[in-house]
Design an enzyme around this catalytic site. Structure first.
Site, mmCIF file in Angstrom:
data_model
loop_
_atom_site.group_PDB
_atom_site.id
_atom_site.type_symbol
_atom_site.label_atom_id
_atom_site.label_comp_id
_atom_site.label_asym_id
_atom_site.label_seq_id
_atom_site.Cartn_x
_atom_site.Cartn_y
_atom_site.Cartn_z
ATOM 1 N N SER A 179 4.534 -7.550 6.441
ATOM 2 C CA SER A 179 5.751 -7.032 5.785
ATOM 3 C C SER A 179 6.307 -5.784 6.442
ATOM 4 C CB SER A 179 5.458 -6.624 4.334
ATOM 5 O OG SER A 179 4.578 -7.481 3.710
ATOM 6 N N HIS A 226 10.079 -10.386 5.265
ATOM 7 C CA HIS A 226 9.574 -11.429 6.153
ATOM 8 C C HIS A 226 10.714 -12.344 6.558
ATOM 9 C CE1 HIS A 226 5.141 -10.942 5.380
ATOM 10 N NE2 HIS A 226 5.691 -10.143 4.488
ATOM 11 N N HIS A 246 1.993 -16.053 1.930
ATOM 12 C CA HIS A 246 0.888 -15.496 1.148
ATOM 13 C C HIS A 246 0.447 -16.488 0.082
ATOM 14 C CE1 HIS A 246 3.144 -12.012 2.674
ATOM 15 N NE2 HIS A 246 2.000 -11.384 2.678
ATOM 16 N N TYR A 269 -0.183 -15.818 -2.923
ATOM 17 C CA TYR A 269 0.474 -15.535 -4.210
ATOM 18 C C TYR A 269 1.832 -16.202 -4.346
ATOM 19 C CZ TYR A 269 2.923 -11.769 -1.655
ATOM 20 O OH TYR A 269 3.675 -11.053 -0.757
ATOM 21 N N GLU A 270 2.339 -16.762 -3.260
ATOM 22 C CA GLU A 270 3.604 -17.495 -3.346
ATOM 23 C C GLU A 270 3.385 -18.899 -3.895
ATOM 24 O OE1 GLU A 270 6.297 -16.683 0.173
ATOM 25 O OE2 GLU A 270 4.440 -15.765 0.858
ATOM 26 N N ALA A 298 -0.012 -4.629 5.497
ATOM 27 C CA ALA A 298 0.116 -3.405 4.712
ATOM 28 C C ALA A 298 -1.020 -3.436 3.699
ATOM 29 C CB ALA A 298 1.462 -3.392 3.992
ATOM 30 N N MET A 302 -3.310 -8.310 0.290
ATOM 31 C CA MET A 302 -3.118 -9.673 -0.238
ATOM 32 C C MET A 302 -2.914 -10.709 0.868
ATOM 33 S SD MET A 302 -0.546 -8.695 -3.347
ATOM 34 C CE MET A 302 -0.761 -7.158 -4.269
ATOM 35 N N SER A 303 -3.376 -10.402 2.059
ATOM 36 C CA SER A 303 -3.146 -11.350 3.162
ATOM 37 C C SER A 303 -4.366 -11.408 4.075
ATOM 38 C CB SER A 303 -1.898 -10.913 3.952
ATOM 39 O OG SER A 303 -2.127 -9.684 4.602
ATOM 40 N N ASN A 323 -0.031 2.978 0.734
ATOM 41 C CA ASN A 323 -0.170 3.688 -0.548
ATOM 42 C C ASN A 323 -1.664 3.837 -0.820
ATOM 43 O OD1 ASN A 323 0.204 0.583 -0.961
ATOM 44 N ND2 ASN A 323 -1.032 1.262 -2.698
ATOM 45 N N HIS A 343 6.477 -0.776 -5.390
ATOM 46 C CA HIS A 343 6.646 -1.631 -4.205
ATOM 47 C C HIS A 343 7.685 -1.089 -3.238
ATOM 48 C CE1 HIS A 343 7.936 -5.463 -2.054
ATOM 49 N NE2 HIS A 343 6.713 -5.210 -1.634
HETATM 50 N N1 HPA Z 1 -3.014 -3.504 -3.010
HETATM 51 C C1 HPA Z 1 -2.885 -4.739 -2.482
HETATM 52 N N2 HPA Z 1 -2.047 -5.024 -1.512
HETATM 53 C C2 HPA Z 1 -1.302 -4.021 -1.012
HETATM 54 C C3 HPA Z 1 -1.379 -2.720 -1.502
HETATM 55 C C4 HPA Z 1 -2.290 -2.449 -2.562
HETATM 56 O O1 HPA Z 1 -2.422 -1.309 -3.053
HETATM 57 N N3 HPA Z 1 -0.500 -1.966 -0.788
HETATM 58 C C5 HPA Z 1 0.075 -2.804 0.108
HETATM 59 N N4 HPA Z 1 -0.402 -4.049 -0.016
#
Ligand code: HPA
Length: 270
Positions: free
Chosen positions: A26, A57, A79, A81-82, A109, A207-208, A231, A243
């Site tokens: 991302s 993306h 991903h 989650y999609e 990320a 998440m990837s 973060n 986000h």
């Molecule tokens: N958690 C999961 N996935 C992420 C995060 C997070 O804090 N930040 C960016 N992708």
């Protein structure tokens, strides 16, 4: 097999045999613009390729060279989650394997679990914890890709991490190192879930990546993983995760990631 259909389609546009594959997460797509003599193919044009709906993306395969080394760059990824199956999340990596890559660089990320990490920092992934409850290898095994029960001991190649560290040092970029804990999402983790990940040995939450690395290791492809800490993970700081802020930090750090990849990727062809 559907992977072969995708390869056939790509071969209509390019006969390049990439040595190194790169998956850009991302907002981290900058390297794609550095590829020379490039051929771009939208994922929508390739049979079987899942099209991601995630923000940031654009979904394009870029084939070309960096410093003379043939590369294949995936700008954008799907991903779990999609609602896409794990095998399809890994589809692009399998296609790159069939096109000829021997090394894969996967970027993402991530949230920092280790309090020593800070937003904007790059981290080399030393290992992963797959908490996504599935694997890209679930289902009948395709023996032409790899064995039924592949080893994951050296999923993230130590030698590639050394090279990445040296390249970063030369550029004056500070890189950390840590274990990536993969979360299904799409909701960010709860603070208790982050404490669970920390207790299990996780330094980063994302998440990837893991489904792609599992599929690559299945095919015997060497992997390097690089996270951009966007973060601090839930509960590490007394603030919520937003986000928009995650994307913003990612964009700011993307420059140093692109600089590192530009130096590093051509050295990974052997
Ligand atoms: N958690 C999961 N996935 C992420 C995060 C997070 O804090 N930040 C960016 N992708």
């Amino acid at each position: 097999m559907i992977v072969d259909d995708a390869v056939e389609r790509i071969r209509q546009d390019s006969d390049l045999v990439p040595r190194v594959g790169v998956v850009l997460g991302s907002g981290l797509g900058g390297l794609a613009d550095e590829v020379e003599s490039r051929v771009e193919i939208s994922y929508t044009e390739i049979p079987g390729w899942p099209v991601s709906t995630a923000i940031g993306h654009t979904g394009v395969l870029v084939l070309g060279t960096i410093a003379g080394v043939p590369v294949a760059v995936l700008r954008g990824r799907a991903h779990l989650y999609e609602g896409i199956g794990a095998d399809r999340v890994a589809f692009g990596v399998r296609v790159l394997g069939r096109l000829g890559i021997g090394t894969l660089v996967v970027t993402n990320a991530a949230g920092g679990i280790d309090a020593d990490l800070s937003p904007g920092q790059l981290v080399l992934i030393s290992d992963h914890i797959n908490l996504q409850g599935t694997s890209s290898l679930v289902g009948p095994n395709d023996e032409s890709l790899g064995p039924r029960f592949p080893d994951m001991s050296d999923a993230y190649d130590a030698e590639l991490r050394i090279r990445a560290r040296l390249a970063a040092e030369e550029l004056g970029i500070h890189v950390g190192e840590g274990v990536y804990a993969a979360w299904l999402g799409p909701q960010f983790e709860s603070p208790a879930e982050i404490r669970f990940m920390r207790a299990a040995g996780g330094d980063l939450a994302g998440m990837s990546t893991v489904q792609e690395v599992i599929a690559a290791r299945h095919m015997g492809i060497r992997c390097l993983g690089i996270s951009v800490v966007t973060n601090m993970a839930a509960g590490v700081l007394p603030e919520k995760i937003d986000h928009e802020a995650v994307l913003e930090v990612g964009e700011r750090a993307a420059g140093s990631l692109t600089a590192l990849l530009r130096e590093l990727v051509p050295t990974l062809s052997v």
